[in-house]
Design an enzyme around this catalytic site. Structure first.
Site, PDB file in Angstrom:
ATOM      1  N   ASP A 177       0.854  -1.186   0.000  1.00 11.89           N
ATOM      2  CA  ASP A 177       0.000   0.000   0.000  1.00 11.89           C
ATOM      3  C   ASP A 177       0.892   1.240   0.000  1.00 11.89           C
ATOM      4  OD1 ASP A 177      -2.173   1.659   0.194  1.00 11.89           O
ATOM      5  OD2 ASP A 177      -2.452   1.353   2.353  1.00 11.89           O
ATOM      6  N   ASP A 200      -2.953   2.396  -6.054  1.00 15.13           N
ATOM      7  CA  ASP A 200      -1.845   2.435  -5.088  1.00 15.13           C
ATOM      8  C   ASP A 200      -1.804   1.251  -4.129  1.00 15.13           C
ATOM      9  OD1 ASP A 200      -3.996   3.176  -3.383  1.00 15.13           O
ATOM     10  OD2 ASP A 200      -2.541   4.127  -2.062  1.00 15.13           O
ATOM     11  N   GLU A 201      -2.502   0.195  -4.472  1.00 15.36           N
ATOM     12  CA  GLU A 201      -2.628  -0.908  -3.525  1.00 15.36           C
ATOM     13  C   GLU A 201      -2.741  -2.219  -4.293  1.00 15.36           C
ATOM     14  OE1 GLU A 201      -5.895  -1.732  -0.320  1.00 15.36           O
ATOM     15  OE2 GLU A 201      -5.939   0.370  -0.899  1.00 15.36           O
TER      16      GLU A 201
HETATM   17 MG   LIG Z   1      -2.521   3.909   0.086  1.00 12.33          MG
END
Ligand SMILES: [Mg+2]
Length: 356
Positions: free
Chosen positions: A15, A110-111
């Site tokens: 993350d 983003d993960e």
């Molecule tokens: Mg994040």
């Protein structure tokens, strides 16, 4: 293919730390010492997408109304988002992942979940693999990431939050039982505010509390999610990392603290969901839309969806679908509303999915 049981896989959840804000600070050094937020326009009803840690010190949070954020932090610098840059950076990050495994399941820009069970690097140490991935993202892309390592997906996601930012945490298989004992139920992905409040009303705060309840009891209170809860509170998660899956839909939903009697009561919730849907759609990189639709769950937990072929997120059409779905309840109150866009190619000519 491995024949390891699902409970003994090596899953990493990576993350990025306040991703959009971090990209902006990377690209504009003047912003680095300031409290910044990305995405919220000050003049109209906007919400913040991400903010940096300096802004978080003032209580500013993702999804907060810009006006409120500015009251909390008057010096907050609002930065216009650059979605195409975030998409490009996200591709660079995935290219790093791909050097360790091809089992990559992105959850957003983003993960991602990575299954590194078969990765030969570092003698298969997922902890060292995660460290190396984070090192490379920092050195090659200039951003920090946090990671969680666990034998199942949901615990990897819980773990990536434990030493955030720029840190990682591992929950080894032998520690799973001990870890979940004290884990607050609200930390389980999928347990939102409403479910957490209902669990608390029933006297359940930690996984140990939920372990003491029968499957039947959990299902009676939470429907299908009760079954997942029964497993999660024991550290069980049978979902595998879905590498090749191309996303079929993007959806947002909300469960109400008290059920809604009529469709007129739904308007403001609908507006908020629509905004969330548009945000999530954008974060997924604006894929081609095939259908849009709504989902309702009635007070008796019966569920209905109604969708229609359409190539854009259309507020008016979605509202009329919502009205149509609402009528199917024949007066029943509604406990959940969801909005979704379908991304796969429409398979048949039928316009409405009438399955109740
Ligand atoms: Mg994040």
């Amino acid at each position: 293919m491995s024949n390891q049981p699902f409970q003994q896989r090596k899953i990493i959840h990576v993350d990025m730390d306040c991703f959009y804000a971090a990209v902006e600070m990377r690209d504009n050094p003047e912003l680095r010492d300031k409290a910044i937020a990305v995405g919220g326009s000050a003049d109209r009803r906007g919400v913040i997408a991400t903010c940096n840690y300096k802004a978080r010190e003032f209580g500013v949070r993702s999804a907060m109304a810009t006006a409120r954020a500015l009251r909390l932090c008057p010096d907050l610098v609002l930065v216009k988002g650059r979605m195409s840059v975030y998409q490009e950076v996200s591709r660079q990050i995935r290219a790093v992942f791909a050097e360790y495994t091809d089992k990559i399941e992105p959850l957003s820009l983003d993960e991602a979940y990575l299954d590194v069970s078969e990765c030969p690097q570092f003698q298969g140490s997922a902890t060292l693999i995660a460290k190396d991935i984070r090192r490379r993202i920092l050195e090659e892309i200039g951003l920090t990431a946090s990671a969680g390592i666990a034998p199942v997906k949901f615990l990897a996601k819980v773990a990536s939050d434990l030493n955030k930012p720029n840190g990682q945490a591992v929950i080894p298989p032998a520690k799973v039982a001990e870890f979940v004992e004290t884990l607050p139920l609200r930390k389980i992905p999928g347990v939102g505010k409403v479910t957490a409040a209902k669990l608390a009303d029933l006297g359940m705060h930690t996984c140990a509390d939920a372990q003491a309840r029968s499957l039947e009891e959990l299902v009676a209170h939470f429907g299908k999610f009760g079954g997942a809860l029964y497993e999660r509170c024991r550290g069980i998660d049978k979902r595998s990392v879905q590498a090749s899956r191309t996303r079929k839909s993007i959806g947002v939903e909300t469960t109400f603290a008290s059920d809604l009697a009529g469709v007129v009561d739904a308007k403001q919730h609908f507006d908020r969901l629509l905004e969330q849907l548009e945000g999530r759609y954008q974060r997924c990189g604006n894929p081609v839309i095939a259908r849009i639709g709504v989902k309702l769950k009635f007070e008796d937990f019966q569920q209905t969806t109604m969708e229609q072929k359409h190539a854009a997120i259309d507020a008016e059409l979605l509202w009329s679908l919502l009205e149509g779905a609402w009528e199917r309840g024949e007066g029943k109150a509604v406990r959940l509303i969801g909005l979704q866009v379908g991304l796969d190619k429409p398979g048949s000519a039928k316009q409405l999915d009438l399955g109740l």
